[in-house]
Design a protein around this motif. Sequence first.
Motif, short mmCIF file in Angstrom:
data_model
loop_
_atom_site.label_atom_id
_atom_site.label_comp_id
_atom_site.label_asym_id
_atom_site.label_seq_id
_atom_site.Cartn_x
_atom_site.Cartn_y
_atom_site.Cartn_z
N TYR A 35 0.84 -1.21 0.00
CA TYR A 35 0.00 0.00 0.00
C TYR A 35 0.87 1.25 0.00
O TYR A 35 0.66 2.19 -0.77
N ALA A 91 1.20 3.58 -3.39
CA ALA A 91 0.68 4.95 -3.24
C ALA A 91 1.76 5.97 -3.57
O ALA A 91 1.50 6.99 -4.21
N ASP A 96 2.21 6.62 -7.24
CA ASP A 96 1.05 7.23 -7.89
C ASP A 96 0.01 6.22 -8.38
O ASP A 96 -0.74 6.50 -9.33
N VAL A 97 -0.01 5.02 -7.78
CA VAL A 97 -1.12 4.10 -8.02
C VAL A 97 -2.23 4.52 -7.05
O VAL A 97 -1.99 4.66 -5.85
N THR A 98 -3.43 4.76 -7.55
CA THR A 98 -4.48 5.31 -6.70
C THR A 98 -4.91 4.31 -5.63
O THR A 98 -4.81 3.09 -5.80
N TRP A 99 -5.44 4.87 -4.53
CA TRP A 99 -5.90 4.04 -3.41
C TRP A 99 -7.01 3.09 -3.86
O TRP A 99 -7.02 1.92 -3.49
N ASP A 100 -7.93 3.58 -4.70
CA ASP A 100 -9.02 2.73 -5.18
C ASP A 100 -8.49 1.55 -5.98
O ASP A 100 -9.00 0.43 -5.88
N ASN A 101 -7.46 1.80 -6.80
CA ASN A 101 -6.87 0.72 -7.59
C ASN A 101 -6.19 -0.32 -6.70
O ASN A 101 -6.27 -1.52 -6.97
N GLU A 154 -6.95 -0.96 -3.53
CA GLU A 154 -8.04 -1.68 -2.88
C GLU A 154 -8.67 -2.69 -3.84
O GLU A 154 -8.99 -3.83 -3.47
N GLN A 186 -0.96 -0.92 -13.80
CA GLN A 186 -2.11 -0.03 -13.90
C GLN A 186 -3.04 -0.44 -15.05
O GLN A 186 -4.27 -0.39 -14.92
N THR A 239 -6.91 -1.72 -14.52
CA THR A 239 -8.01 -1.09 -15.27
C THR A 239 -8.81 -2.13 -16.02
O THR A 239 -10.05 -2.10 -16.04
N SER A 282 -11.04 -4.01 -13.62
CA SER A 282 -12.19 -3.22 -13.19
C SER A 282 -13.24 -3.14 -14.28
O SER A 282 -14.45 -3.13 -14.00
#
Length: 316
Positions: free
Chosen positions: A153, A157, A160-165, A167, A305, A309, A312
């Motif tokens: 985590y 973070a 620059d990998v988003t928190w939502d990604n 999770e 990333q 994506t 998701s």
Amino acid sequence: MELPDNMVTANGKLNEQVVLKKEILYKGMNGKFVERFYLTPEKSFIFKPLTNDGQIGKEVWVHEHILSLFPDVYPKIITYSISEHTELNWMIFEDLGSLVHEFNEETAMDVIKWMAWWHSIPVEKLGNVPKTGLKPKIEDIMSEVFLKKVEVYRLLAALDVTWDNIEGIFHHLNIWKLSKKKVLSHGDLHTGNFAIVANELKILDWEHTHLNTPHWDLFHLIDMAHPLFPKKMTSQLRESILASYLSQVEYEVDCAAFIKEYYLFASVFSIWMILLIQKDLVENGGKWSEAQLNNQLDETISSLQQCITALSNLGE
């Protein structure tokens, strides 16, 4: 041209008295060098000592029991020595000539054609193929990623990998049930281990051959970043390569489930690689330059990333 009987000395080294010249190709994991050597200005061979001390006799076994079933897509062993003494293990290969290690769509599709072919060989016809390679199994890789979840985590973070990604990927990994499908795997199919020679594809260094999930070879081809062989992967190219593979394999497969599992496999393997690369950057062991490692890191983050994506977009 036949090799002289005294081509290799009793201590496992090239006989300098019969070699016209030689050149280093690369250094193995144990520090020994793989070399091209010339007996005449026109005739050359490849001398490969044991480059990983845990692999005694394995590459010779693969050539004799597995690659003997293959078409002419690999360099042939001319002679070899296997010994319990690591320094006395060596092989001499035919020299294929100048190798072009370049990742592009045309070459990747050519590799996929052959990968689909050897993945389609029924494993029961192959004999006693090793069940593990040098790297940890994907199950062990996933366990390590979960064990280091807090570090993952923090690190992702910071990259620059988003928190939502973050999770999202852990959510998918929590419910992932690994496929039990096993195929013959090259084991280390990064860009440095395939090449174009006189407009023909050759696949090299089969010493890591073992049984594994089909996704192992696919990940190494598509999304494994290497410090020496930079490449740019896109979502569209990844999808094209996977589609080409699925259109050519001869075993039964649920294409939608297979693709989803690839994205899961690639995501967790990429996270594990990010941890390793970051460790290399901190420890600065010197095998790769900082610039090479940073490029490898950037490529791995980009692949991660893209795969997150894609996952998701597929939903549950």
